[in-house]
Scaffold this motif. Structure first.
Motif, PDB file in Angstrom:
ATOM      1  N   SER A 572       0.857  -1.181   0.000  1.00  0.00           N
ATOM      2  CA  SER A 572       0.000   0.000   0.000  1.00  0.00           C
ATOM      3  C   SER A 572       0.889   1.225   0.000  1.00  0.00           C
ATOM      4  O   SER A 572       2.019   1.182   0.492  1.00  0.00           O
ATOM      5  N   LEU A 573       0.367   2.314  -0.529  1.00  0.00           N
ATOM      6  CA  LEU A 573       1.086   3.579  -0.412  1.00  0.00           C
ATOM      7  C   LEU A 573       1.101   4.018   1.041  1.00  0.00           C
ATOM      8  O   LEU A 573       0.262   3.616   1.847  1.00  0.00           O
ATOM      9  N   ARG A 574       2.053   4.873   1.378  1.00  0.00           N
ATOM     10  CA  ARG A 574       2.216   5.335   2.750  1.00  0.00           C
ATOM     11  C   ARG A 574       0.916   5.925   3.291  1.00  0.00           C
ATOM     12  O   ARG A 574       0.205   6.629   2.589  1.00  0.00           O
ATOM     13  N   GLN A 575       0.618   5.608   4.539  1.00  0.00           N
ATOM     14  CA  GLN A 575      -0.576   6.015   5.279  1.00  0.00           C
ATOM     15  C   GLN A 575      -1.816   5.202   4.922  1.00  0.00           C
ATOM     16  O   GLN A 575      -2.899   5.467   5.433  1.00  0.00           O
ATOM     17  N   GLY A 576      -1.676   4.195   4.080  1.00  0.00           N
ATOM     18  CA  GLY A 576      -2.808   3.315   3.802  1.00  0.00           C
ATOM     19  C   GLY A 576      -3.010   2.329   4.946  1.00  0.00           C
ATOM     20  O   GLY A 576      -2.129   1.524   5.237  1.00  0.00           O
ATOM     21  N   SER A 577      -4.149   2.399   5.605  1.00  0.00           N
ATOM     22  CA  SER A 577      -4.428   1.551   6.768  1.00  0.00           C
ATOM     23  C   SER A 577      -5.857   1.046   6.716  1.00  0.00           C
ATOM     24  O   SER A 577      -6.676   1.509   5.920  1.00  0.00           O
ATOM     25  N   MET A 578      -6.162   0.083   7.593  1.00  0.00           N
ATOM     26  CA  MET A 578      -7.507  -0.484   7.665  1.00  0.00           C
ATOM     27  C   MET A 578      -7.937  -0.659   9.119  1.00  0.00           C
ATOM     28  O   MET A 578      -7.103  -0.897   9.992  1.00  0.00           O
ATOM     29  N   ILE A 579      -9.249  -0.552   9.325  1.00  0.00           N
ATOM     30  CA  ILE A 579      -9.872  -0.890  10.607  1.00  0.00           C
ATOM     31  C   ILE A 579     -10.733  -2.125  10.360  1.00  0.00           C
ATOM     32  O   ILE A 579     -11.622  -2.102   9.501  1.00  0.00           O
ATOM     33  N   HIS A 580     -10.460  -3.184  11.108  1.00  0.00           N
ATOM     34  CA  HIS A 580     -11.255  -4.408  10.992  1.00  0.00           C
ATOM     35  C   HIS A 580     -12.139  -4.541  12.221  1.00  0.00           C
ATOM     36  O   HIS A 580     -11.677  -4.369  13.360  1.00  0.00           O
ATOM     37  N   VAL A 581     -13.399  -4.874  12.001  1.00  0.00           N
ATOM     38  CA  VAL A 581     -14.385  -4.953  13.082  1.00  0.00           C
ATOM     39  C   VAL A 581     -14.970  -6.361  13.139  1.00  0.00           C
ATOM     40  O   VAL A 581     -15.387  -6.906  12.111  1.00  0.00           O
TER      41      VAL A 581
END
Length: 912
Positions: A572-581
């Motif tokens: 992923s490009l920098r700062q690409g993140s995910m929240i998993h619920v």
């Protein structure tokens, strides 16, 4: 020739065996001397025997070709053998077998033989059809196997989006070995003729079947259940794959089974075209990247831009006379895909209804969550979103004190009452470990005894830590839910997103633990175990509860959140993140507040390129994450082995083992090192199943105190400035090397070369040193390896920020904002007024976060009392970067008047 135990995965072992076979076969063709020829013949035999155990699980070159090579060797046709082996080894190394047929006859001509796939342009590689392999599980004769392969091959059509070859194995155990050996497998066809047992070596069978439940559970299977159970077992080890069950049983018999990853059941038919189309459709479903595709299509559209963003379509660059170099550097596509519009086939990250929504749903499937949300501001923002969505002012949150600073600031924003948890210290290396389960239970039980359990909202832990320490997530959740059945868990997996791709690592992720516990709590066996334990623990004291593995009630709620920095460990490009619920109460209780928090912290102008990279990164996880992570682990393992075995390196460096970083009381397996010279690699599976803490092998912590340089100097002046090697983290006497899915064997080799060169230069320096210079060196080494400041625990919140002195939680928000008024603060010098104040018994309270780099965690937070131990640690720190500390003024602290004003306000607001 290295033994099998010197490898942690079959991928690198197979590659090295083919390379070794190529070398010895080539040597045989050069008229060796008789004695040399004998040794070469033995070596060829050993290589063929080793490969003979692996090749049945791979489509290329195939067992028919491999058996032909063995016959060539037995007949003495060494030139023919050497030619064929060279072609195979090269095709495996370059990936050429994925694109075209590889001729192996000596008189054949291969025009593209020397085309390495890596040398092709990205455009050329993008135009080739992706290749994969299909595993067919059926115990058939050699003739029937050829018939199966030919029928599969005859289904191919020019319009097919992919190319695949078939691998045929006879048994359930062979199928489990194959999917864990062969990263090319993307689909499994389970036919009714499969048997149970493998003819492979028992140690291999044991190792690979353990991940699917163990041989005991496999031996207990009934023959009629082999097919359905195999689909279920493969779902445990590689849930991303597709399975297709061909059966002669009725639909009623099959309906009651958990079919795991089975996408479709075929009943007693040989419709190969239908099966072929389903296989392609299944892989295509994982290959979809809806938002990336939409962005590509948008970039091709002729568009008139009458909205914000002059850079959109690249107009502000192409018309410029001064910034053409930027356009030349990045290329046209990145600007053609830039827009602030959410129409034209695109979507809104804040209110997704189109391709972003679909991309997030695919990510949810890939990572095992119930809902997944993309973030373009990094995991720091993800952490604040989750905390603000779930924590209400006054809620008590148990927090790992050594967690990322975004969590501490999140507590300030949410107005939480923070109960900090202490990790076990690793004083010798100036780093903290992780929070023992006993400490977590102790704090929960104290809060329960004080009547505050109803206010406890969340447990927040970092998994895995920057240094690679990983919790037993399932056990932590079970025992905490036994005390607080509706406790919410936030697992900061910023450095652990890749764990989903490996069966061993996956079991210690938040999403996997949630998916295991939810059905487990509903079983009758669990309910019976709970009732039995409750009767046994009636009126038990705290010490008994701390020493017992607690069982949660059947009605406990599984409420799990995980934040992941996709950009740190996946593509992923920098700062690409995910929240998993994975929260049973998300829909009813949290959804609205979560979306409000998401709106609060997410930019209204998110970067579409980051979103597209998250979409493509998810695609990679499902199609080749297993392969890439296996290679990453192997790279780290080979680095550990090379450094540990090198006699020169061991003089100045030491690779920290799990025994160095996890105290024995947290290692039930008793394993102290994942590698030793005599026995090779330990199978990580058992350790990762049993131990309270394990060590992520992909992080290599190197103790460098023996060089006389501290970690920061070694990083900056040696590795970075002199050799161009970049690393993130150091401690007082260690540096951390992190492998990732992009790490190559060449990178590892270069690092070893650099370390050897450093060690040699130190040898030469000491050899020429005067007596005083040698004494100076020995003194520096002694200071770094023997004289180290003890790491301080969290002291306590000052009484002004506590409701009582019974439990440890404190009001960090009040303390944080109290410091906004300069009149409430003063500055004390470390070696002057601060030391004098503490020596005089005065209470000194920090007005800010104090975060030294390294180690990079807060040693003081707003409202915390400064202890003599903290002062001693700060004075002993030999780092130049301490966030929150002013060297020109000193430590920022609250005045006594400010603290009194808070106490007086609390007294006036309390009921009389």
């Amino acid at each position: 020739m290295q033994s099998i135990s010197d490898y942690s995965s079959a991928i690198q072992l197979r590659s090295d065996r083919w390379s070794g076979l190529r070398e010895v076969c080539a040597a045989l063709t050069r008229d060796p001397q008789p004695n040399e020829a004998v040794e070469l013949l033995k070596s060829v035999t050993l290589h063929l025997e080793s490969l003979g155990r692996m090749e049945p699980y791979w489509a290329f070159p195939g067992m028919a070709v491999f058996d032909h090579m063995r016959r060539q060797f037995e007949m003495g046709k060494y030139d023919d053998l050497a030619f064929a082996v060279n072609r195979v080894a090269r095709a495996l190394a370059t990936g050429a077998y994925r694109r075209r047929h590889i001729p192996l006859e000596r008189d054949s001509i291969d025009q593209e033989e020397h085309d390495d796939e890596a040398m092709l342009s990205p455009e050329a590689r993008a135009l080739t059809k992706p290749y994969f392999e299909v595993l067919i599980v059926d115990s058939v004769s050699e003739q029937q196997e050829r018939w199966l392969r030919n029928n599969v091959k005859s289904m191919r059509r020019s319009e097919d989006p992919f190319i695949y070859e078939a691998v045929v194995v006879p048994s359930l155990e062979d199928a489990l070995i194959a999917v864990l050996f062969n990263h090319n497998i993307q689909a499994i066809v389970v036919r009714p003729g499969l048997t149970l047992k493998s003819k492979a070596i028992s140690t291999i069978v044991d190792r690979y079947t353990a991940r699917a439940g163990g041989r005991a559970s496999i031996d207990a299977l009934k023959p009629e259940d082999y097919g359905p159970e195999l689909c279920r077992m493969i779902a445990k080890v590689r849930p991303e794959l597709d399975a297709y069950l061909v059966t002669e049983r009725s639909v009623e018999d099959i309906a009651g089974h958990d079919l795991g990853i089975c996408r479709r059941v075929f009943y007693n038919q040989e419709d190969f075209m239908e099966l072929h189309l389903n296989i392609l459709r299944g892989v295509q479903a994982r290959s979809k990247s809806p938002f990336f595709t939409a962005l590509v299509e948008y970039s091709k559209q002729p568009t008139g831009v009458f909205h914000a963003m002059p850079i959109s379509r690249g107009k502000s660059i192409t018309r410029s006379h001064w910034i053409q170099d930027m356009g030349a550097f990045y290329g046209a596509n990145i600007f053609l895909a830039e827009t602030s519009a959410t129409s034209g086939g695109l979507d809104s990250l804040l209110e997704p209804h189109g391709p972003i929504k679909e991309a997030q749903e695919l990510a949810s499937r890939a990572f095992g969550s119930k809902q997944t949300f993309f973030a373009t501001n990094g995991t720091s923002t993800c952490n604040k979103i989750v905390v603000q969505a779930l924590v209400r002012p006054g809620d008590i949150v148990l927090v790992d004190r050594d967690c990322h600073k975004s969590h501490h600031y999140g507590m300030v924003l949410a107005g939480a009452q923070v109960c900090y948890l202490d990790s076990y210290p690793l004083n010798e290396y100036s780093m903290y470990g992780a929070v023992p389960l006993r400490e977590i239970k102790h704090q929960l039980l104290k809060l329960k005894a004080a009547g505050k359990l109803d206010r406890v909202r969340m447990l927040l832990l970092t998994n895995c830590t920057f240094d690679g320490l990983v919790y037993n997530v399932e056990r932590v959740m079970e025992e905490c839910l036994a005390i607080k059945p509706d406790l919410i868990f936030l697992w900061d997996e910023a450095w652990f997103a890749f764990a989903r791709c490996d069966p061993t690592y996956r079991q210690r992720t938040g999403m996997n633990a949630a998916n295991v516990l939810r059905p487990k709590f509903r079983t009758e066996a669990h309910a019976a175990a709970y009732e039995k334990q409750q009767a046994k623990l009636k009126n038990a004291d705290e010490e008994t509860l701390l020493n017992t593995r607690l069982i949660p009630p059947p009605d406990a709620r599984v409420r799990v959140y995980a934040t992941q920095s996709t950009h740190k460990t996946l593509t992923s490009l920098r700062q690409g993140s995910m929240i998993h619920v994975n929260d049973q109460d998300f829909k009813g209780e949290v959804e609205q507040s979560f979306h409000e928090a998401y709106m609060t912290h997410t930019s209204t102008s998110p970067n579409y390129q980051i979103i597209a990279s998250l979409d493509v990164g998810r695609r990679q996880v499902e199609l080749e994450g297993f392969e890439f992570v296996k290679r990453q682990i192997e790279a780290a393992m080979s680095m550990r082995r090379a450094i540990s075995q090198h006699p020169l390196l061991s003089k100045y460096f030491k690779v920290l083992t799990v025994g160095d970083m996890v105290p024995p009381e947290y290692r039930e397996s008793g394993v102290t090192s994942y590698y030793d010279v005599e026995h090779g690699w330990t199978d990580l599976w058992e350790c990762w199943q049993r131990d309270e803490f394990v060590l992520d092998a992909t992080r290599v912590t190197l103790a460098v105190g023996g060089t006389g340089w501290d970690g920061d100097t070694f990083k900056t002046e040696i590795l970075m400035d002199k050799y161009g090697i970049q690393i993130n983290k150091t401690s007082r006497n260690t540096v951390l090397f992190m492998t990732n899915i992009g790490t190559t064997r060449s990178s590892v080799a270069y690092l070893i070369e650099v370390l050897v060169e450093i060690a040699r230069s130190l040898d030469e320096l000491l050899d020429d040193a005067s007596r005083m210079e040698r004494l100076s060196f020995e003194r520096r080494v002694h200071n770094l390896t023997e004289e180290y400041p003890p790491l301080p625990d969290f002291s306590r919140f000052h009484d002004a920020f506590r409701a009582d002195d019974v439990t440890a939680e404190g009001d960090i928000r009040t303390a944080f904002f109290l410091a906004y008024n300069e009149k409430n603060c003063d500055y004390l010098e470390l070696d002057g007024s601060l030391k004098a104040a503490l020596d005089a018994g005065q209470t000194v309270v920090s007005a800010s976060f104090i975060i030294p780099y390294p180690p990079g965690f807060p040693i003081l937070v707003p409202g915390q009392v400064v202890s003599q131990e903290i002062l001693a640690f700060m004075r002993a720190l030999d780092v130049t970067e301490i966030h929150g500390y002013r060297p020109d003024l000193g430590l920022r602290v609250f005045t006594e008047a400010a603290l009194k004003s808070v106490r007086d306000k609390d007294l006036s607001s309390s009921p009389s």
